[in-house]
Motif scaffolding. Structure first.
Motif, short mmCIF file in Angstrom:
data_model
loop_
_atom_site.label_atom_id
_atom_site.label_comp_id
_atom_site.label_asym_id
_atom_site.label_seq_id
_atom_site.Cartn_x
_atom_site.Cartn_y
_atom_site.Cartn_z
N ALA A 187 1.32 11.87 8.95
CA ALA A 187 1.11 10.42 8.81
C ALA A 187 2.14 9.63 9.61
O ALA A 187 1.79 8.65 10.28
CB ALA A 187 1.16 10.03 7.34
N PHE A 188 3.41 10.06 9.57
CA PHE A 188 4.44 9.33 10.29
C PHE A 188 4.33 9.51 11.80
O PHE A 188 4.61 8.58 12.56
CB PHE A 188 5.83 9.70 9.78
CG PHE A 188 6.07 9.28 8.36
CD1 PHE A 188 5.57 8.08 7.87
CD2 PHE A 188 6.78 10.08 7.48
CE1 PHE A 188 5.78 7.68 6.56
CE2 PHE A 188 7.00 9.70 6.17
CZ PHE A 188 6.49 8.49 5.71
N THR A 214 0.83 -1.20 0.00
CA THR A 214 0.00 0.00 0.00
C THR A 214 0.86 1.25 0.00
O THR A 214 0.63 2.19 -0.77
CB THR A 214 -0.93 0.00 1.22
OG1 THR A 214 -1.72 -1.19 1.21
CG2 THR A 214 -1.84 1.21 1.23
N PHE A 215 1.88 1.28 0.84
CA PHE A 215 2.79 2.42 0.93
C PHE A 215 3.42 2.71 -0.43
O PHE A 215 3.40 3.85 -0.91
CB PHE A 215 3.87 2.11 1.98
CG PHE A 215 4.82 3.24 2.26
CD1 PHE A 215 4.52 4.16 3.25
CD2 PHE A 215 6.02 3.37 1.59
CE1 PHE A 215 5.39 5.20 3.54
CE2 PHE A 215 6.89 4.40 1.86
CZ PHE A 215 6.58 5.32 2.86
N LEU A 216 3.96 1.67 -1.05
CA LEU A 216 4.66 1.85 -2.33
C LEU A 216 3.71 2.15 -3.49
O LEU A 216 3.97 3.04 -4.31
CB LEU A 216 5.50 0.61 -2.64
CG LEU A 216 6.64 0.34 -1.66
CD1 LEU A 216 7.25 -1.03 -1.91
CD2 LEU A 216 7.68 1.43 -1.73
N ALA A 217 2.60 1.43 -3.56
CA ALA A 217 1.67 1.62 -4.68
C ALA A 217 1.05 3.02 -4.65
O ALA A 217 0.98 3.70 -5.69
CB ALA A 217 0.57 0.56 -4.63
N VAL A 218 0.62 3.47 -3.49
CA VAL A 218 0.02 4.81 -3.40
C VAL A 218 1.09 5.86 -3.66
O VAL A 218 0.83 6.88 -4.32
CB VAL A 218 -0.67 5.01 -2.04
CG1 VAL A 218 -1.11 6.45 -1.85
CG2 VAL A 218 -1.86 4.07 -1.91
N GLY A 219 2.32 5.63 -3.20
CA GLY A 219 3.41 6.57 -3.47
C GLY A 219 3.70 6.72 -4.94
O GLY A 219 3.85 7.84 -5.45
N LEU A 236 -3.80 1.36 10.26
CA LEU A 236 -2.41 1.17 9.88
C LEU A 236 -2.24 1.25 8.36
O LEU A 236 -1.36 1.96 7.86
CB LEU A 236 -1.89 -0.18 10.39
CG LEU A 236 -0.45 -0.53 10.05
CD1 LEU A 236 0.51 0.48 10.66
CD2 LEU A 236 -0.13 -1.93 10.52
N VAL A 237 -3.10 0.56 7.63
CA VAL A 237 -3.02 0.59 6.16
C VAL A 237 -3.30 2.00 5.64
O VAL A 237 -2.61 2.49 4.74
CB VAL A 237 -3.99 -0.45 5.54
CG1 VAL A 237 -4.09 -0.28 4.04
CG2 VAL A 237 -3.53 -1.86 5.88
N LEU A 238 -4.28 2.68 6.21
CA LEU A 238 -4.60 4.05 5.79
C LEU A 238 -3.43 4.99 6.03
O LEU A 238 -3.06 5.78 5.15
CB LEU A 238 -5.85 4.55 6.52
CG LEU A 238 -6.23 6.00 6.23
CD1 LEU A 238 -6.68 6.15 4.78
CD2 LEU A 238 -7.32 6.46 7.18
N LEU A 239 -2.82 4.90 7.21
CA LEU A 239 -1.67 5.77 7.51
C LEU A 239 -0.48 5.45 6.61
O LEU A 239 0.25 6.37 6.20
CB LEU A 239 -1.28 5.64 8.98
CG LEU A 239 -2.27 6.24 9.97
CD1 LEU A 239 -1.88 5.88 11.40
CD2 LEU A 239 -2.36 7.74 9.79
N MET A 240 -0.27 4.18 6.31
CA MET A 240 0.82 3.82 5.39
C MET A 240 0.53 4.36 3.99
O MET A 240 1.44 4.82 3.30
CB MET A 240 1.01 2.30 5.36
CG MET A 240 1.63 1.73 6.61
SD MET A 240 3.33 2.23 6.90
CE MET A 240 4.18 1.19 5.72
N ALA A 241 -0.72 4.33 3.57
CA ALA A 241 -1.08 4.87 2.25
C ALA A 241 -0.86 6.38 2.20
O ALA A 241 -0.27 6.89 1.23
CB ALA A 241 -2.54 4.54 1.93
N VAL A 242 -1.30 7.08 3.23
CA VAL A 242 -1.12 8.54 3.26
C VAL A 242 0.37 8.90 3.33
O VAL A 242 0.84 9.77 2.60
CB VAL A 242 -1.90 9.15 4.45
CG1 VAL A 242 -1.56 10.62 4.63
CG2 VAL A 242 -3.39 8.97 4.24
N GLY A 243 1.11 8.21 4.18
CA GLY A 243 2.55 8.46 4.29
C GLY A 243 3.28 8.14 3.00
O GLY A 243 4.17 8.89 2.57
N GLY A 244 2.91 7.05 2.35
CA GLY A 244 3.54 6.69 1.07
C GLY A 244 3.22 7.68 -0.02
O GLY A 244 4.09 8.09 -0.79
#
Length: 187
Positions: free
Chosen positions: A118-119, A84-89, A142-150
Motif C-alpha cells: 500500500a505504501f 480513512t487511514f485512522l478509522a480503518v486502522g 488515494l483513499v483506497l490506498l490510505m485505507a489499506v495502508g491504515g
C-alpha cells in the motif's frame, strides 16, 4: 534456565511487578534481552511499522499538498484521507484482536506485506501526478490506498506486541513492550 515471568493482568499490576524488583534484577533483564536476537528482530520490525504508521497521516498532507505542486490536494481532501487511514486502522486492530494466537505469525507477515504494498503504491501515486489537481488514478485510489495502508499498519500493534512479548518469555512484558514503544518513538 530462567523461569518465565508472571504476566501482569493490567498496567497497574505490570508497574507493581517492575517496582517490586531489586535494582540488580533490572540489569539482568536487560542483559537477557541483549542476547535475544529473536526479540530484537520482532522489536525492530514492530517499532518500524508503528513509526511509519504514525508518520503517514502527518506527512501525507505535506506530500500531496505542497511537495508535489501538480497534485496540491486541499486540506479538506487530506482530512478525509487521514480519517480513512485512522478509522480503518482502528477497526482492523479491533478485528485482528480476535485472531487466535496460533495464526499470529502468518497474520503479522501478511500485514507487513500488505502495508508495504500500500505504501509503495502511495509513493507511485505521489510520483505520478494525474491530470488537473488530482493524483494519478483519482482521489478514490488515494483513499483506497490510505485505507489499506491504515488497516495493515495501524491494525497490527496488538498482535505485533504479543509476538514481541512471546519472543522474550523470561522478561516482564513491561520491559519488552516498553523497549518496542520507545524504539518506535525514536524512529
Amino acid at each position: 534456565p530462567p523461569q518465565p515471568v508472571k504476566r501482569a493482568q493490567s498496567s497497574a499490576a505490570a508497574v507493581a511487578i517492575v517496582q517490586s524488583m531489586p535494582k540488580r534484577q533490572h540489569y539482568t533483564l536487560f542483559h537477557q534481552l541483549r542476547g535475544n536476537s529473536r526479540f530484537w528482530v520482532h522489536c525492530c520490525c514492530c517499532a518500524t511499522l508503528e513509526a511509519i504508521s504514525f508518520a503517514v497521516p502527518g506527512v501525507q498532507g505535506l506530500i500531496f499538498g505542497t511537495c508535489i505542486p501538480e497534485v496540491a490536494l486541499p486540506p479538506a481532501v487530506t482530512l478525509w484521507t487521514n480519517f480513512t487511514f485512522l478509522a480503518v486502522g482502528v477497526l482492523c486492530g479491533a478485528l485482528l484482536s480476535r485472531v487466535p494466537d496460533r495464526h499470529h505469525p502468518t497474520t503479522l507477515k501478511l500485514l507487513f506485506v500488505v502495508a508495504t504494498a500500500a505504501f509503495v503504491c502511495l509513493a507511485l501515486v505521489a510520483a505520478e501526478p494525474g491530470s488537473g489537481n488530482q493524483p494519478s488514478g483519482g482521489l478514490g485510489v488515494l483513499v483506497l490506498l490510505m485505507a489499506v495502508g491504515g488497516g495493515a499498519s495501524l491494525g497490527f500493534p496488538g498482535i505485533g506486541l504479543a509476538a514481541v512479548v512471546a519472543s522474550a518469555p523470561e522478561v516482564p512484558e513491561a520491559y519488552s513492550c516498553g523497549i518496542t514503544q520507545l524504539l518506535s518513538q525514536l524512529i
